[in-house]
Motif scaffolding. Sequence first.
Motif, PDB file in Angstrom:
ATOM      1  N   THR A 251       0.839  -1.205   0.000  1.00  0.00           N
ATOM      2  CA  THR A 251       0.000   0.000   0.000  1.00  0.00           C
ATOM      3  C   THR A 251       0.871   1.251   0.000  1.00  0.00           C
ATOM      4  OG1 THR A 251      -1.790  -1.132   1.181  1.00  0.00           O
ATOM      5  CG2 THR A 251      -1.753   1.276   1.307  1.00  0.00           C
ATOM      6  N   MET A 252       1.936   1.204   0.782  1.00  0.00           N
ATOM      7  CA  MET A 252       2.820   2.357   0.896  1.00  0.00           C
ATOM      8  C   MET A 252       3.423   2.748  -0.453  1.00  0.00           C
ATOM      9  SD  MET A 252       6.015   2.758   3.529  1.00  0.00           S
ATOM     10  CE  MET A 252       4.958   2.221   4.884  1.00  0.00           C
ATOM     11  N   VAL A 253       3.782   1.751  -1.262  1.00  0.00           N
ATOM     12  CA  VAL A 253       4.394   2.038  -2.564  1.00  0.00           C
ATOM     13  C   VAL A 253       3.373   1.973  -3.702  1.00  0.00           C
ATOM     14  CG1 VAL A 253       6.652   1.218  -1.810  1.00  0.00           C
ATOM     15  CG2 VAL A 253       5.089  -0.372  -2.964  1.00  0.00           C
ATOM     16  N   ARG A 254       2.088   1.846  -3.341  1.00  0.00           N
ATOM     17  CA  ARG A 254       0.986   1.866  -4.310  1.00  0.00           C
ATOM     18  C   ARG A 254       1.096   0.745  -5.338  1.00  0.00           C
ATOM     19  NH1 ARG A 254       1.512   8.456  -5.098  1.00  0.00           N
ATOM     20  NH2 ARG A 254       0.942   9.000  -2.967  1.00  0.00           N
TER      21      ARG A 254
ATOM     22  N   GLN B 194       7.896   0.034 -11.610  1.00  0.00           N
ATOM     23  CA  GLN B 194       7.099  -0.835 -10.738  1.00  0.00           C
ATOM     24  C   GLN B 194       7.990  -1.842 -10.008  1.00  0.00           C
ATOM     25  OE1 GLN B 194       4.435  -2.250 -13.759  1.00  0.00           O
ATOM     26  NE2 GLN B 194       2.830  -0.761 -13.244  1.00  0.00           N
ATOM     27  N   GLN B 195       8.993  -2.368 -10.713  1.00  0.00           N
ATOM     28  CA  GLN B 195       9.920  -3.289 -10.057  1.00  0.00           C
ATOM     29  C   GLN B 195      10.699  -2.588  -8.942  1.00  0.00           C
ATOM     30  OE1 GLN B 195      12.226  -6.049 -12.579  1.00  0.00           O
ATOM     31  NE2 GLN B 195      10.994  -5.315 -14.297  1.00  0.00           N
TER      32      GLN B 195
ATOM     33  N   LEU C  44      11.579  -1.513  -3.035  1.00  0.00           N
ATOM     34  CA  LEU C  44      11.413  -0.629  -1.873  1.00  0.00           C
ATOM     35  C   LEU C  44      10.465  -1.249  -0.855  1.00  0.00           C
ATOM     36  CD1 LEU C  44      11.112   2.791  -3.755  1.00  0.00           C
ATOM     37  CD2 LEU C  44      12.963   2.131  -2.232  1.00  0.00           C
ATOM     38  N   ALA C  45       9.351  -1.821  -1.336  1.00  0.00           N
ATOM     39  CA  ALA C  45       8.381  -2.444  -0.429  1.00  0.00           C
ATOM     40  C   ALA C  45       9.013  -3.596   0.342  1.00  0.00           C
ATOM     41  CB  ALA C  45       7.169  -2.932  -1.215  1.00  0.00           C
TER      42      ALA C  45
ATOM     43  N   GLU D 132       8.473  10.029  -4.922  1.00  0.00           N
ATOM     44  CA  GLU D 132       7.937   8.912  -4.157  1.00  0.00           C
ATOM     45  C   GLU D 132       8.852   8.550  -2.986  1.00  0.00           C
ATOM     46  OE1 GLU D 132       4.819   6.922  -4.795  1.00  0.00           O
ATOM     47  OE2 GLU D 132       4.660   9.015  -5.374  1.00  0.00           O
ATOM     48  N   ILE D 133      10.153   8.551  -3.238  1.00  0.00           N
ATOM     49  CA  ILE D 133      11.100   8.217  -2.164  1.00  0.00           C
ATOM     50  C   ILE D 133      11.060   9.270  -1.068  1.00  0.00           C
ATOM     51  CG2 ILE D 133      13.576   8.086  -1.631  1.00  0.00           C
ATOM     52  CD1 ILE D 133      13.909   6.522  -4.233  1.00  0.00           C
ATOM     53  N   ARG D 134      10.950  10.524  -1.465  1.00  0.00           N
ATOM     54  CA  ARG D 134      10.850  11.592  -0.469  1.00  0.00           C
ATOM     55  C   ARG D 134       9.570  11.418   0.365  1.00  0.00           C
ATOM     56  NH1 ARG D 134      14.000  14.535   2.623  1.00  0.00           N
ATOM     57  NH2 ARG D 134      13.243  16.626   3.007  1.00  0.00           N
TER      58      ARG D 134
END
Length: 358
Positions: free
Chosen positions: A120-123, A139-140, A145-146, A176-178
Amino acid sequence: MIAKVQTIGIAKRYGGTTALEPTELSVQAGEFLTLLGPSGSGKTTMLQMISGLIEPTEGRMEIDGRDVTDVAPGKRDIGLVFQSYALFPHMTVWDNVAYGLRMRRMARRELRVAVDAALTMVRMNEYARRYPRELSGGQQQRVALARCFAYRPSVILLDEPLGALDKKLREHMQGEIRRLHLELGATFIYVTHDQDEALTLSDRICLMNQARVEQIGTPADLYDRPATRFVAGFIGHSNLLDGTFEAEADTGTAAPSAALRLAAGGRAPLPHDACAATTGTRGCLLVRPETIRLVDPDAGFSAGVISDIVFFGSDTRVQLTMSDGSLFNVRCARTEKPRIGERVGLLWDPQRTTLLDA
């Protein structure tokens, strides 16, 4: 206050080659610190010693005040994200994220909650049952990251995680990372050679060169107050003007003003906070392209001939050839209409310049 991550005289040598000179670095809890520098500067070596993947030749490493120099990587409460996504091709997205938690023998119910929360956090929830080959590069990277975020490490190390992405996607993932950093509240230590990426993401930047630290500070510190010529040239676009110091004659009406007689032609006043120097000694003045105005040739601090003009959409980049053959760069508003071959003067606010050692 105890630092989240601290290196005390940590260094790495391979035979007669020094990969990192003895270095002191302190990273606070929740901070986003970027290790920035060209290839071979020592930034990845530093990151790998923080992670425990390589052992230091000397010095020690502390996390939360605890000496972890000899502690195995898996016992440091550290997450790692690499440029290569390193996803298991035969596993779904969900299983890739769950893999590390299974290795930690997390209870099944807690594992499901943790994996779903990370996706969810990384959508990436809707892609949970897909395989890596069915995903785009961006997406990969989100899945990678997830997988790191799933077990909520207090320190997250990212080694050029966006290096394989195209420019548009890279810029999107920076945002997104920020966002994820702010949401997690973890300490991020990020390696990149991309100065724009470092300026965009960081609370502080540790700029490295030739196996040592050149300067540590906020992005504004390094951009506006570089400590060395290397920092001035590496961070942002810059004009470095060499010259010799000279003082204006004292007329009795005001204090004599110091200036730099430029090798490129002309005389540039120094900022008020510049340290006094002996007349005849050499110095270097940093002038950023966006601070400069094009004026009549006799009205500026220096002058040159326009040799190139490049349209960048938001502004126009103008390159001039100076009398000594050096090149000088200016950012102009789109309303200005410079012409190649035109001789123009260069004017700027002396208080927006920085005096450096020659």
